[in-house]
Design a protein around this motif. Sequence first.
Motif, PDB file in Angstrom:
ATOM      1  N   ALA B 137      57.810  34.540  53.138  1.00  0.00           N
ATOM      2  CA  ALA B 137      57.883  33.989  54.696  1.00  0.00           C
ATOM      3  C   ALA B 137      56.786  33.120  55.035  1.00  0.00           C
ATOM      4  N   GLN B 170      63.159  42.842  53.453  1.00  0.00           N
ATOM      5  CA  GLN B 170      62.629  41.572  53.067  1.00  0.00           C
ATOM      6  C   GLN B 170      63.578  40.533  53.027  1.00  0.00           C
ATOM      7  N   MET B 171      64.995  41.077  52.776  1.00  0.00           N
ATOM      8  CA  MET B 171      66.034  40.155  52.803  1.00  0.00           C
ATOM      9  C   MET B 171      66.244  39.444  54.012  1.00  0.00           C
ATOM     10  N   ALA B 172      66.069  40.183  55.283  1.00  0.00           N
ATOM     11  CA  ALA B 172      66.214  39.689  56.598  1.00  0.00           C
ATOM     12  C   ALA B 172      64.926  38.804  56.794  1.00  0.00           C
ATOM     13  N   LYS B 173      63.615  39.215  56.311  1.00  0.00           N
ATOM     14  CA  LYS B 173      62.611  38.599  56.684  1.00  0.00           C
ATOM     15  C   LYS B 173      62.490  37.188  56.250  1.00  0.00           C
ATOM     16  N   VAL B 175      65.377  35.366  55.222  1.00  0.00           N
ATOM     17  CA  VAL B 175      66.303  34.535  55.761  1.00  0.00           C
ATOM     18  C   VAL B 175      65.898  34.287  57.275  1.00  0.00           C
ATOM     19  N   SER B 176      65.319  35.029  57.868  1.00  0.00           N
ATOM     20  CA  SER B 176      64.561  34.633  59.263  1.00  0.00           C
ATOM     21  C   SER B 176      63.642  33.581  59.073  1.00  0.00           C
ATOM     22  N   HIS B 179      65.281  29.856  58.664  1.00  0.00           N
ATOM     23  CA  HIS B 179      65.570  29.327  59.872  1.00  0.00           C
ATOM     24  C   HIS B 179      64.509  28.199  60.312  1.00  0.00           C
ATOM     25  N   ALA B 202      70.975  37.752  46.974  1.00  0.00           N
ATOM     26  CA  ALA B 202      71.846  37.914  48.104  1.00  0.00           C
ATOM     27  C   ALA B 202      71.093  37.826  49.404  1.00  0.00           C
ATOM     28  N   SER B 203      70.102  36.872  49.472  1.00  0.00           N
ATOM     29  CA  SER B 203      69.432  36.480  50.663  1.00  0.00           C
ATOM     30  C   SER B 203      68.803  35.042  50.376  1.00  0.00           C
ATOM     31  N   ALA B 206      69.898  32.184  47.520  1.00  0.00           N
ATOM     32  CA  ALA B 206      71.393  31.861  47.462  1.00  0.00           C
ATOM     33  C   ALA B 206      71.436  30.748  48.638  1.00  0.00           C
ATOM     34  N   LEU B 207      70.387  30.403  49.666  1.00  0.00           N
ATOM     35  CA  LEU B 207      70.490  29.755  50.725  1.00  0.00           C
ATOM     36  C   LEU B 207      69.819  28.246  50.427  1.00  0.00           C
TER      37      LEU B 207
END
Lengths: 278, 283
Positions: B137, B170-173, B175-176, B179, B202-203, B206-207
Amino acid sequence: MTAGDLEVEAAPDDAAAAWAHVEVSRHPDRPYALDLIQRCLDDFIELHGDRQGGDDAAMVIGLARLGGHRLAVVANQKGRTLEERGRRNFGMAHPEGYRKAQRLFTLAGRLKLPVVSFIDTPGAYPGVAAEERGQAWAIAQTLEAQLALPTPYLAVVIGEGGSGGALATLLADSVMVLEHAFLSVASPEAAAAILFRDAGQKQHAAAALRLEAKNLLEWGIADEIVPEPEGGAHTDWEKTAALLRPRLEARLRMITERGFDPARRRARYRQLDGLFDA
Amino acid sequence: MSVSTAYTGVQANKEGSAFTCAACKATYPAAQVAGTLYVCPGCSHHARVGAHERIRQLADKGSFQEWDANLTGTDRLGFFDTRAYVDRLDEARARQQLPDALLTGSGTIHGFAAGLAAFDFGFLGGSLSTAVGERLARAIEHSAEAQLPFVCVTSSGGARMQEGVFSLMQMAKSVSALHELAEAHLPFISILVDPTMGGSIASFAALGDVILAEPKAMIGFTGARVITQATYEQLPAGFQTSEFHHARGLIDRVVDRRDLKAVLAQLLAVLAGPAGEIDQALA
Ligand SMILES: [Zn+2]
């Protein structure tokens, strides 16, 4: 390695208690998402399809009212009969399910509807077709969609919250967890297979992962534990819904009134582990 | 999550001995395979390389400046499976010469400045700990602040079970944090190498605005063994390889490691090079 080695850390009592928690969350008579939606929300109308060629019955989306409020709803749905379990894949979504959830987030953003999610899934469906159609990509994009959603968002873990499949509808402004529900990085069986190379060690894995609802509250991952009737939600669906409904409404009101901003949601998940100074 | 024996080829090389290909079993002099970036000169099998070696291969000599070198995590759950997690961590830190499974910093790629992150599969399977998530992050945020494109080479088994639900988050972290990069209109180039599984693909992985993969890397949400056990399904040929995902529109290009730096430089020349009259008007 023997079972005796493991008991050094996870005392038999801890393992039994953690496993009992998992078993209540998976009880065959536990109310599933639609059972609670029908009892907690008004005027629920289900919508169908991801608008890209699929409609996954493991993920339910729709519109509803709660008190005076309009809502968009997304939920993992398990089946109760043999036929329904197969059709809904035990609540394990394929990519179409996650894309259906994304469609719901898009719709909610455009129509300015708050979102409530109900989480009850062992995880994303582990199958060849799911992988071929981009399971990981679908989940990643759903995480992104949640963190960009421009309206208030409340998640409720009502049963099992398994791994990335659960996270796909969990990244809300506020998270509630039913007393006997859990959230885990992997199912206890999968964790045991990885950690102990023995799925039979699931009870010890459950204890070591500390997956009970009360820990989520202590760690700040959940904001509220919703009490269940004595013995668990399966003993009394009506009472479970009666305990949940006013809390849903109060939480939604709280999210909205404290001043709503999706950047705040992103900050929550950026800083969640609270271990590092910004 | 186990450390693959495919790693031993590289380790043997570090000690100055010969390199044996994990795929075709042929043996080559150490200096020769170092020159082919640990791609087998005979069969083109891409051996796994650690984070330090990956940065050496991609960043221009002397350009890499490490970020957050001292940032480490803790054993939040007091986790003990067959061994104490803290002991596993200490051992991995000593062996891999890294604080955790991700190395981050800034550098140049054929002269183009970028934020760089490289996973180390030899460090507990490149799994997502809170420290890995935080380093990732921060690397994304440092890149956004410095107006740099971000390049991440992922080799990760997914979640780190020993950190339980903190690993999942950590997947959410990640992706956050991504942004921020998107809001700054900066590109994220995601490079998938063997293996990239579970919560990592899956986080963030892939983005990518552009997703590249090395040949024959294993990539997927659920591992093949678990799928077989859960569903008894027959796995199609080449299941979950880079080429398999490329054919299904999930990966932009499959790139041989020996061409990777040049392809990255070409992408950066377009994405991070000077703007013309038309695209400048959009900035
Ligand atoms: Zn070879």
